[in-house]
Design a protein around this motif. Sequence first.
Motif, PDB file in Angstrom:
ATOM      1  N   LEU A  17      25.683  -7.359  -0.707  1.00  0.00           N
ATOM      2  CA  LEU A  17      24.696  -6.737  -1.577  1.00  0.00           C
ATOM      3  C   LEU A  17      25.265  -6.522  -2.974  1.00  0.00           C
ATOM      4  CD1 LEU A  17      22.062  -5.271  -2.269  1.00  0.00           C
ATOM      5  CD2 LEU A  17      22.995  -3.232  -1.142  1.00  0.00           C
ATOM      6  N   ILE A  18      26.484  -6.050  -3.062  1.00  0.00           N
ATOM      7  CA  ILE A  18      27.116  -5.833  -4.370  1.00  0.00           C
ATOM      8  C   ILE A  18      27.202  -7.142  -5.146  1.00  0.00           C
ATOM      9  CG2 ILE A  18      29.307  -5.247  -5.500  1.00  0.00           C
ATOM     10  CD1 ILE A  18      29.661  -3.109  -3.257  1.00  0.00           C
ATOM     11  N   GLN A  19      27.635  -8.208  -4.474  1.00  0.00           N
ATOM     12  CA  GLN A  19      27.762  -9.506  -5.145  1.00  0.00           C
ATOM     13  C   GLN A  19      26.410 -10.017  -5.631  1.00  0.00           C
ATOM     14  OE1 GLN A  19      29.736 -11.893  -2.192  1.00  0.00           O
ATOM     15  NE2 GLN A  19      31.774 -11.207  -2.817  1.00  0.00           N
ATOM     16  N   VAL A  20      25.395  -9.922  -4.781  1.00  0.00           N
ATOM     17  CA  VAL A  20      24.055 -10.395  -5.148  1.00  0.00           C
ATOM     18  C   VAL A  20      23.490  -9.563  -6.295  1.00  0.00           C
ATOM     19  CG1 VAL A  20      21.676 -10.503  -4.297  1.00  0.00           C
ATOM     20  CG2 VAL A  20      23.515 -11.453  -2.928  1.00  0.00           C
ATOM     21  N   ASN A  24      22.298 -11.185  -9.652  1.00  0.00           N
ATOM     22  CA  ASN A  24      20.857 -11.322  -9.854  1.00  0.00           C
ATOM     23  C   ASN A  24      20.164 -10.045 -10.306  1.00  0.00           C
ATOM     24  OD1 ASN A  24      21.000 -14.007  -8.847  1.00  0.00           O
ATOM     25  ND2 ASN A  24      20.954 -13.212  -6.773  1.00  0.00           N
ATOM     26  N   GLY A  25      20.868  -8.920 -10.269  1.00  0.00           N
ATOM     27  CA  GLY A  25      20.264  -7.637 -10.618  1.00  0.00           C
ATOM     28  C   GLY A  25      19.775  -6.904  -9.380  1.00  0.00           C
ATOM     29  N   LEU A  26      19.745  -5.580  -9.466  1.00  0.00           N
ATOM     30  CA  LEU A  26      19.343  -4.758  -8.321  1.00  0.00           C
ATOM     31  C   LEU A  26      17.888  -4.934  -7.928  1.00  0.00           C
ATOM     32  CD1 LEU A  26      21.179  -1.358  -8.903  1.00  0.00           C
ATOM     33  CD2 LEU A  26      21.474  -2.928  -6.991  1.00  0.00           C
ATOM     34  N   ALA A  27      17.052  -5.308  -8.868  1.00  0.00           N
ATOM     35  CA  ALA A  27      15.625  -5.435  -8.582  1.00  0.00           C
ATOM     36  C   ALA A  27      15.239  -6.835  -8.105  1.00  0.00           C
ATOM     37  CB  ALA A  27      14.818  -5.069  -9.817  1.00  0.00           C
ATOM     38  N   SER A  28      16.207  -7.730  -7.968  1.00  0.00           N
ATOM     39  CA  SER A  28      15.886  -9.091  -7.518  1.00  0.00           C
ATOM     40  C   SER A  28      15.435  -9.068  -6.062  1.00  0.00           C
ATOM     41  CB  SER A  28      17.105 -10.006  -7.674  1.00  0.00           C
ATOM     42  OG  SER A  28      18.103  -9.678  -6.728  1.00  0.00           O
ATOM     43  N   ALA A  31      18.428  -9.125  -3.689  1.00  0.00           N
ATOM     44  CA  ALA A  31      19.121  -7.840  -3.569  1.00  0.00           C
ATOM     45  C   ALA A  31      18.312  -6.867  -2.715  1.00  0.00           C
ATOM     46  CB  ALA A  31      19.398  -7.253  -4.945  1.00  0.00           C
ATOM     47  N   ILE A  32      17.009  -6.874  -2.883  1.00  0.00           N
ATOM     48  CA  ILE A  32      16.156  -5.988  -2.089  1.00  0.00           C
ATOM     49  C   ILE A  32      16.244  -6.369  -0.615  1.00  0.00           C
ATOM     50  CG2 ILE A  32      13.753  -5.354  -1.629  1.00  0.00           C
ATOM     51  CD1 ILE A  32      13.339  -5.555  -4.715  1.00  0.00           C
ATOM     52  N   LYS A  33      16.243  -7.667  -0.321  1.00  0.00           N
ATOM     53  CA  LYS A  33      16.356  -8.139   1.062  1.00  0.00           C
ATOM     54  C   LYS A  33      17.684  -7.683   1.670  1.00  0.00           C
ATOM     55  CE  LYS A  33      16.891 -12.403   3.636  1.00  0.00           C
ATOM     56  NZ  LYS A  33      18.093 -13.168   3.482  1.00  0.00           N
ATOM     57  N   TYR A  34      18.779  -7.845   0.937  1.00  0.00           N
ATOM     58  CA  TYR A  34      20.089  -7.430   1.431  1.00  0.00           C
ATOM     59  C   TYR A  34      20.144  -5.914   1.616  1.00  0.00           C
ATOM     60  CZ  TYR A  34      22.442 -11.950   1.049  1.00  0.00           C
ATOM     61  OH  TYR A  34      22.845 -13.249   1.232  1.00  0.00           O
TER      62      TYR A  34
END
Length: 56
Positions: A17-20, A24-28, A31-34
């Motif tokens: 999650l941190i890498q994504v 890509n940003g937290l709102a991507s 990132a939401i899926k992870y």
Amino acid sequence: MSNKDLLNLIEQKRLELIQVAMKNGLASSTAIKYSQELDHLLNEYHRKLSQKIPTH
């Protein structure tokens, strides 16, 4: 699944999650899926722990 295995999965998902999020940003959507997957693992871990703790 043992608690140790579950903790390892939680740590792995947290790092992913941190890498994504950094890429890509937290709102991507990725990132939401992870984040949702991590929430699911954390909830499962909490449920397992709460079953072992005696209540008064």
